[in-house]
Design an enzyme around this catalytic site. Structure first.
Site, PDB file in Angstrom:
ATOM      1  CD1 TRP A 210      -2.828   1.604   0.475  1.00 12.83           C
ATOM      2  CD2 TRP A 210      -1.297   2.608   1.998  1.00 12.83           C
ATOM      3  NE1 TRP A 210      -3.155   2.835   1.012  1.00 12.83           N
ATOM      4  CE2 TRP A 210      -2.364   3.342   1.838  1.00 12.83           C
ATOM      5  CE3 TRP A 210      -0.411   2.646   3.342  1.00 12.83           C
ATOM      6  CZ2 TRP A 210      -2.170   4.721   2.588  1.00 12.83           C
ATOM      7  CZ3 TRP A 210      -0.297   3.669   3.780  1.00 12.83           C
ATOM      8  CH2 TRP A 210      -1.169   4.695   3.658  1.00 12.83           C
TER       9      TRP A 210
ATOM     10  CG  ASP B  76     -12.851  10.145  -1.418  1.00 11.94           C
ATOM     11  OD1 ASP B  76     -12.814   9.067  -1.025  1.00 11.94           O
ATOM     12  OD2 ASP B  76     -12.127  10.070  -2.831  1.00 11.94           O
ATOM     13  CG  ASP B  77     -15.299   6.702   2.412  1.00 12.44           C
ATOM     14  OD1 ASP B  77     -16.326   6.471   2.715  1.00 12.44           O
ATOM     15  OD2 ASP B  77     -14.280   5.758   3.006  1.00 12.44           O
TER      16      ASP B  77
ATOM     17  NE  ARG C 181     -10.173   2.048   4.924  1.00 12.53           N
ATOM     18  CZ  ARG C 181     -10.702   3.358   4.164  1.00 12.53           C
ATOM     19  NH1 ARG C 181     -11.443   3.043   3.530  1.00 12.53           N
ATOM     20  NH2 ARG C 181     -10.285   4.539   4.444  1.00 12.53           N
TER      21      ARG C 181
ATOM     22  CE  LYS D  43     -10.890   7.335  -5.120  1.00 14.80           C
ATOM     23  NZ  LYS D  43     -10.209   8.591  -4.311  1.00 14.80           N
ATOM     24  CD1 TRP D  44     -15.003  -0.464  -8.071  1.00 17.18           C
ATOM     25  CD2 TRP D  44     -16.970   0.039  -9.110  1.00 17.18           C
ATOM     26  NE1 TRP D  44     -15.714  -1.411  -7.901  1.00 17.18           N
ATOM     27  CE2 TRP D  44     -17.095  -1.446  -8.473  1.00 17.18           C
ATOM     28  CE3 TRP D  44     -18.143   0.386 -10.023  1.00 17.18           C
ATOM     29  CZ2 TRP D  44     -18.060  -2.263  -9.058  1.00 17.18           C
ATOM     30  CZ3 TRP D  44     -19.138  -0.590 -10.293  1.00 17.18           C
ATOM     31  CH2 TRP D  44     -19.011  -1.815  -9.576  1.00 17.18           C
ATOM     32  CG  ASP D  45     -11.688   2.833  -3.026  1.00 15.93           C
ATOM     33  OD1 ASP D  45     -10.811   1.878  -3.582  1.00 15.93           O
ATOM     34  OD2 ASP D  45     -11.256   3.972  -2.184  1.00 15.93           O
TER      35      ASP D  45
ATOM     36  CG  ASN E 136     -10.529   1.207   0.359  1.00 17.51           C
ATOM     37  OD1 ASN E 136      -9.352   1.351  -0.350  1.00 17.51           O
ATOM     38  ND2 ASN E 136     -11.490   2.176   0.476  1.00 17.51           N
TER      39      ASN E 136
ATOM     40  CB  CYS F 158      -9.785   3.661  -6.571  1.00 15.63           C
ATOM     41  SG  CYS F 158      -9.305   4.353  -5.144  1.00 15.63           S
TER      42      CYS F 158
ATOM     43  CG  ASP G 160      -4.726   5.532  -1.082  1.00 22.43           C
ATOM     44  OD1 ASP G 160      -5.379   6.040  -1.801  1.00 22.43           O
ATOM     45  OD2 ASP G 160      -4.993   4.746  -0.246  1.00 22.43           O
TER      46      ASP G 160
HETATM   47  C1  GLA Z   1      -8.862   4.453  -0.554  1.00 23.78           C
HETATM   48  C2  GLA Z   1      -8.527   5.360  -1.708  1.00 23.78           C
HETATM   49  C3  GLA Z   1      -8.549   6.620  -1.155  1.00 23.78           C
HETATM   50  C4  GLA Z   1      -9.879   7.091  -0.439  1.00 23.78           C
HETATM   51  C5  GLA Z   1     -10.155   6.202   0.348  1.00 23.78           C
HETATM   52  C6  GLA Z   1     -11.560   6.567   1.246  1.00 23.78           C
HETATM   53  O1  GLA Z   1      -8.053   4.194   0.376  1.00 23.78           O
HETATM   54  O2  GLA Z   1      -7.270   4.963  -2.436  1.00 23.78           O
HETATM   55  O3  GLA Z   1      -8.392   7.551  -2.377  1.00 23.78           O
HETATM   56  O4  GLA Z   1     -10.922   7.040  -1.593  1.00 23.78           O
HETATM   57  O5  GLA Z   1     -10.155   4.877   0.174  1.00 23.78           O
HETATM   58  O6  GLA Z   1     -11.789   5.591   2.141  1.00 23.78           O
END
Ligand code: GLA
Length: 731
Positions: free
Chosen positions: A199, A366-367, A443, A476-478, A480, A526, A548
């Site tokens: 990461w 974002d989130d 997470r 932005k499709w994440d 994690n 993402c 990130d």
């Molecule tokens: C991931 C993404 C970040 C952000 C966070 C939000 O880490 O890479 O850019 O969007 O999630 O929780």
């Protein structure tokens, strides 16, 4: 570009501009031999290659010596458990529990164009610019047929390979392993180049010697991963950009993979790449088929630079489908590093208003805008707007952002479910898990079992409802966390080994629905930064968040490794605030802008709170983006110097396809006292043309720039950057 079959000698010859690839059908039983892949040879000389391999080209009729042939001969695709003791590219269990498999030539077809791979990302071409060879090989005892595919594209030195398995029998066959390609070749002084990471440290370059046995990389995390990119190259001359043979292998897939080189007792190499076989077992029902994803092979007789440029052109023209791929992307400002979870509509609007003044074009939220998500411990799956934060709802916010004159984008993490969520309260069985076992949290979240249709449909309906609720132009499709505790309520006992691959097929299905229903949506993939930055995802999104880590100096390494394979236009890159949130380093605002310029370009900071001098510099950076982005999107990329290896400075160059313009980015990472002069050579220009170095009186021929080069300026201090723009005279 041509593919021919020499009937007399039973040879397939695949030709691209400067490479030949030759396959032979051997002996009466029709084993497939791999005779050659490399610099182009005359078609007429292909039969000569039959003299080269070990003494003989057909298995000896004396059965007692059979393994001495099978265990050494260079095969085009492997068999299993029949006397070749090297690593197998395919392993099965037949209905009797046996694993032997010998695939022999059955038929072939050569045609213009390239077929789609059902449900999978794949390179594409038309009858005018591509050609395909299919060779069907079969084991008639088991009743398993494998179709080996080879496609080529006009003007590109690449061969695209994949394999389809077809069960021609009326019994089940289990596929325990299927590589999309294997290739047997001689060890000619190659090292293995791979991209490793973690990461915030994705895709760093690693060169290794190839020892006896296995030298390999893998991901069993359910995604291509931070740890290894599904790519490798055999390189003869280390990191040389313009000398030595290079064989590059890039997997068009985003899930588990394994790839490597197996060196045998006779110093030969067996190269392989395919879906990761750990925890993989696919039940192939009678008359059913299984399509393995494709691998891009590229050969360069002139170092890494040519490999890179071939992959860039291939991915730009034959993989990325989005209408945005050739367009300037809106310069965005993302609130993640600006606010993290602590925002409301007033805060976002303040950022948008200020950003608009500087020429920024889109606000990305974002989130943290949904459910009760005020930290990363809850609410994934509850895709309902949090009206405490977004007062009056999402549409009100988006309308207000649009009224300011900005576009609006949003973040989602559709594949996940938080144990603390309404969705989990209602459907605890929707998480991927093994019954009676507490799944591992990462997470503080679980992965949704999107292999189940009802789960997939539900999640898609939520994405669709959000996107249709107002004017959202970017997503932005994440993703994690990585997969673990593989278990699905939707799969039978003997199909549990299908989960990881089915998971990827489900992601692809969701994104296919998305790009079909919303063709104008700009999609950015993402995964905890850049854990799913791979060729597979580029089929759906023209850009992917690179890492990130937004520190300009760390980004030099990350972007170098990424750009080794992927076009610059795909690399999500933002200017962020300092001290950098990941490494604590402070770099000049100008350098941050110059480094982010090599990617999609945007901002990730609270523009209302950054130093006045930085804010005032943004319009200059925005103008610079508009001035140079066509080079970033469409130019040829040359790596000039690597900070990753010299620990002192970085330089790369973009040359427009018509060679009328070029841009060199130079970053002096470390200032040194009384330094030696640094001269860099600039390849890729027209030798006889005169180039003017902008903002100077210097005019010089392309050939001189290539042979002699330019002297780099000595900049005042660490982390300084300079852009050098060259324009062809009278053009
Ligand atoms: C991931 C993404 C970040 C952000 C966070 C939000 O880490 O890479 O850019 O969007 O999630 O929780």
């Amino acid at each position: 570009m041509d593919i021919r079959f020499n009937e007399k000698d039973k040879l397939f010859v695949i030709e691209t501009d400067s490479t030949s690839y030759v396959i032979a059908v051997l002996g009466e039983e029709g084993l497939l031999g791999h005779l050659y892949y490399g610099d182009k040879i005359q078609y007429e000389d292909a039969p000569y290659l039959l003299n080269i391999p070990q003494n003989q080209n057909t298995p000896t009729p004396a059965m007692r010596d059979r393994s001495s042939f099978l265990d050494i001969y260079p095969f085009e695709y492997t068999s299993n458990n029949v006397g070749d003791y090297r690593k197998s590219g395919i392993e099965i269990t037949d209905s009797n529990g046996h694993s032997s498999l010998q695939l022999c030539y059955e038929s072939h077809a050569i045609y213009l164009g390239k077929e789609k791979l059902e449900g999978l990302p794949a390179t594409f071409g038309t009858d005018k610019d591509s050609m395909t060879l299919e060779i069907a090989v079969k084991d008639s005892v088991v009743g398993l047929r494998a179709v080996l595919y080879y496609s080529i594209f006009e003007g590109l030195d690449a061969v695209i390979r994949s394999v389809k398995l077809i069960n021609d029998s009326d019994k089940e066959i289990f596929i325990d392993k299927v590589m999309s390609m294997t290739m047997d070749m001689d060890q000619d002084g190659y090292q293995l180049l791979t991209l490793y990471g973690s990461w915030a440290r994705e895709r760093l370059m690693d060169f290794r010697d190839i020892g006896f046995g296995d030298t390999s990389i893998e991901s069993f995390r359910g995604e291509s991963s931070h740890q290894f990119q599904p790519f490798m190259a055999l390189v003869q001359n280390g990191d040389s950009q313009d000398t030595g043979k290079v064989y590059g292998f890039s997997f068009v897939y985003s899930g588990n993979f394994e790839a490597g080189v197996n060196k045998s007792q006779f110093d030969n190499l067996r190269v392989y790449m395919g879906i990761g076989s750990k925890n993989f077992r696919w039940k192939l029902r009678p008359y059913d088929s299984f399509q393995a994803p494709e691998v891009v092979l590229t050969y360069s007789g002139a170092g890494l630079g040519k490999m890179t440029r071939t992959l860039h052109d291939l991915y730009r023209n034959h993989l990325i489908r989005s209408r945005y791929k050739d367009m300037e992307r809106p310069i965005l400002i993302n609130n993640w590093e600006a606010t993290y979870f602590d925002f409301d509509s007033d805060k976002l609007l303040a950022i948008a208003k200020e950003a608009k003044k500087s020429g920024i074009e889109m606000l990305v939220m974002d989130d943290g805008w949904f459910g009760e998500r005020n930290d990363d411990n809850s609410s994934l799956g509850d895709w309902y707007v949090n009206e405490d934060k977004l007062k009056g709802g999402l549409k009100k916010l988006v309308d207000e952002v649009n009224a300011i004159g900005m576009k609006f984008g949003i973040w989602m993490e559709p594949e996940m479910i938080s144990p603390r969520s309404r969705l989990y309260d209602e459907h605890p069985d929707w998480a991927i898990r093994v019954p009676d076992r507490e799944p591992c949290r990462s997470r503080n979240q679980y992965v949704l079992d999107i292999t189940r249709e009802e789960v997939r449909d539900y999640i898609y309906s939520r994405i669709k409802a959000i996107l249709e609720s107002c004017n959202i132009e970017y997503l932005k499709w994440d993703m994690n966390r990585q997969l673990s505790d593989l278990g699905s309520m939707g799969l039978s006992r003997d199909a549990q080994g299908e989960l990881s691959h089915r998971y990827m097929l489900a992601v692809y299905d969701l994104q296919e629905r998305l790009v079909t229903d919303f063709p104008n949506l700009l999609l950015e993939n993402c995964s905890g930064g850049g854990a799913r930055f791979d060729a597979g995802m580029l089929y759906y999104s023209p850009q992917i968040w690179c890492s990130d880590d937004t520190d300009a100096i760390e980004r030099l390494k990350i972007q170098e490794g990424t750009a080794l394979i992927f076009p610059l236009s795909t690399m999500g890159a933002h200017v962020s605030d300092c001290p950098n949130h990941t490494v604590g380093r402070t770099t000049p605002f100008k350098t941050r802008g110059d480094v982010a310029l090599a990617g999609t370009f945007g901002y990730e900071l609270d523009i209302t709170r950054i130093p006045e001098s930085d804010r005032e510099d943004i319009p200059r950076q925005v103008a610079q983006y508009h001035k140079y982005n066509h080079l970033v999107r469409g130019g040829d990329y040359y790596r000039i110097a690597s900070y990753q290896r010299n620990h002192s400075f970085d330089a790369y160059m973009l040359v427009s396809k018509d060679k009328k313009e070029a841009l060199v980015t130079y970053v002096q990472v470390e200032a040194s006292p009384n330094p030696a002069r640094k001269v860099i050579k600039l390849p890729g220009l027209v030798p006889d043309a005169t180039y003017q170095i902008e903002d100077s009186d210097i005019e010089v021929k392309g050939s001189t720039l290539e042979k002699v080069g330019i002297a780099l300026p000595i900049l005042p201090g660490d982390y300084q950057s300079k852009l050098i723009h060259l324009l062809q005279k009278n053009s």
